[in-house]
Write an enzyme that holds these catalytic residues in place. Structure first.
Site, mmCIF file in Angstrom:
data_model
loop_
_atom_site.group_PDB
_atom_site.id
_atom_site.type_symbol
_atom_site.label_atom_id
_atom_site.label_comp_id
_atom_site.label_asym_id
_atom_site.label_seq_id
_atom_site.Cartn_x
_atom_site.Cartn_y
_atom_site.Cartn_z
ATOM 1 N N HIS A 1 9.394 8.336 7.183
ATOM 2 C CA HIS A 1 7.938 7.972 7.471
ATOM 3 C C HIS A 1 8.575 6.680 8.346
ATOM 4 C CE1 HIS A 1 6.988 10.322 3.288
ATOM 5 N NE2 HIS A 1 6.732 10.456 3.874
ATOM 6 N N LYS B 1 -2.302 17.019 -7.073
ATOM 7 C CA LYS B 1 -0.915 16.687 -6.535
ATOM 8 C C LYS B 1 -0.299 16.340 -7.760
ATOM 9 C CE LYS B 1 -0.318 17.141 -1.697
ATOM 10 N NZ LYS B 1 -0.039 16.921 -0.666
ATOM 11 N N ARG C 1 8.674 17.764 11.757
ATOM 12 C CA ARG C 1 10.424 17.896 11.236
ATOM 13 C C ARG C 1 11.329 19.052 12.037
ATOM 14 N NH1 ARG C 1 9.928 15.441 5.592
ATOM 15 N NH2 ARG C 1 8.023 16.768 5.702
ATOM 16 N N SER D 1 11.654 13.464 1.175
ATOM 17 C CA SER D 1 10.725 12.171 -0.194
ATOM 18 C C SER D 1 11.056 13.463 -1.611
ATOM 19 C CB SER D 1 9.292 12.188 -0.571
ATOM 20 O OG SER D 1 8.544 11.814 0.307
HETATM 21 P P1 ADP Z 1 2.242 14.984 2.404
HETATM 22 O O1 ADP Z 1 2.041 16.048 1.018
HETATM 23 O O2 ADP Z 1 0.893 14.401 2.909
HETATM 24 O O3 ADP Z 1 2.504 15.847 3.178
HETATM 25 P P2 ADP Z 1 4.549 13.087 3.098
HETATM 26 O O4 ADP Z 1 4.398 12.226 2.536
HETATM 27 O O5 ADP Z 1 5.542 14.256 2.569
HETATM 28 O O6 ADP Z 1 2.869 13.958 2.096
HETATM 29 O O7 ADP Z 1 4.033 13.171 4.107
HETATM 30 C C1 ADP Z 1 3.470 13.118 4.756
HETATM 31 C C2 ADP Z 1 4.019 13.064 6.587
HETATM 32 O O8 ADP Z 1 5.025 12.576 7.059
HETATM 33 C C3 ADP Z 1 3.905 14.533 6.724
HETATM 34 O O9 ADP Z 1 3.405 14.004 8.363
HETATM 35 C C4 ADP Z 1 5.462 14.693 6.988
HETATM 36 O O10 ADP Z 1 5.139 15.771 7.987
HETATM 37 C C5 ADP Z 1 5.819 13.327 7.772
HETATM 38 N N1 ADP Z 1 6.937 13.149 7.116
HETATM 39 C C6 ADP Z 1 7.763 13.105 6.093
HETATM 40 N N2 ADP Z 1 8.906 12.762 5.997
HETATM 41 C C7 ADP Z 1 9.377 12.926 7.583
HETATM 42 C C8 ADP Z 1 10.605 12.927 8.292
HETATM 43 N N3 ADP Z 1 11.579 12.980 7.729
HETATM 44 N N4 ADP Z 1 10.807 13.197 9.346
HETATM 45 C C9 ADP Z 1 9.595 13.117 10.132
HETATM 46 N N5 ADP Z 1 7.753 12.723 9.386
HETATM 47 C C10 ADP Z 1 8.262 12.956 7.809
#
Ligand code: ADP
Length: 164
Positions: free
Chosen positions: A15, A39, A92, A130
């Site tokens: 992130h 969620k 990703r 995460s």
């Molecule tokens: P959500 O539940 O909305 O997917 P996340 O916190 O899992 O929330 O992800 C938020 C955004 O950050 C999403 O677009 C996800 O693809 C991106 N994201 C999460 N981890 C990574 C990473 N390691 N590299 C790039 N983007 C990421």
């Protein structure tokens, strides 16, 4: 301004990588932490916000470059409220693509003004999520290279049944 929505449960260096790149492209970025009771989040909303705010200090950006807020309800309504059409997401691996593509097109359907912008992280973060971080911690593994320091603290103090 661009809005970067997510669960941030918890924030990872993936992130942070997206946020740093976004800060170079947009005048301001709003990291929007979702408050969705449907969620089943590991960390409550205040903890997710606190971790994100503290982690952002590591980027040493000018004040107000990246702000953190919570949001609930439809993302397109939130974007309208914030008076920006720019929705930012991270991409990703292939497995992200189908879901993100569907969401981007659905948000466009709900509001044709909305434009989703995808940023790719550094290759070193492409495998990072995460969920994986929480799984590793629950199995006693080391995640020091994957999350900011304040997140490590929270992960260590979270009650075990909560993870992942
Ligand atoms: P959500 O539940 O909305 O997917 P996340 O916190 O899992 O929330 O992800 C938020 C955004 O950050 C999403 O677009 C996800 O693809 C991106 N994201 C999460 N981890 C990574 C990473 N390691 N590299 C790039 N983007 C990421």
């Amino acid at each position: 301004m661009a809005v970067y929505p997510g669960s941030f449960d918890p924030v990872t260096y993936g992130h942070m990588d997206i946020l740093r790149r976004a800060s170079l492209l947009f005048d301001r970025v709003l990291a929007a932490v979702s408050d969705n009771p449907q969620k089943n989040h590991t960390f409550p909303l205040p903890a997710r916000i606190e971790m994100l705010e503290e982690s952002l200090r590591e980027l040493r950006l000018p004040k107000n470059k990246i702000r953190v807020e919570s949001f609930s309800g439809l993302l397109v309504d939130y974007l309208k409220e914030k008076k920006t059409p720019i929705l930012l997401r991270g991409l990703r691996v292939f497995s992200d693509f189908e879901y993100e593509f569907q969401m981007a097109l659905m948000n466009r359907h709900l509001d044709p003004q909305v434009e989703t912008v995808f940023l790719m992280p550094d290759a070193s973060h492409i495998h990072l999520s995460s969920t994986l971080v929480k799984e590793i911690v629950s199995l006693g593994g080391e995640v020091r290279d994957l999350v900011p320091r304040c997140v490590l603290r929270h992960l260590k103090s979270a009650p075990a049944p909560n993870i992942p």
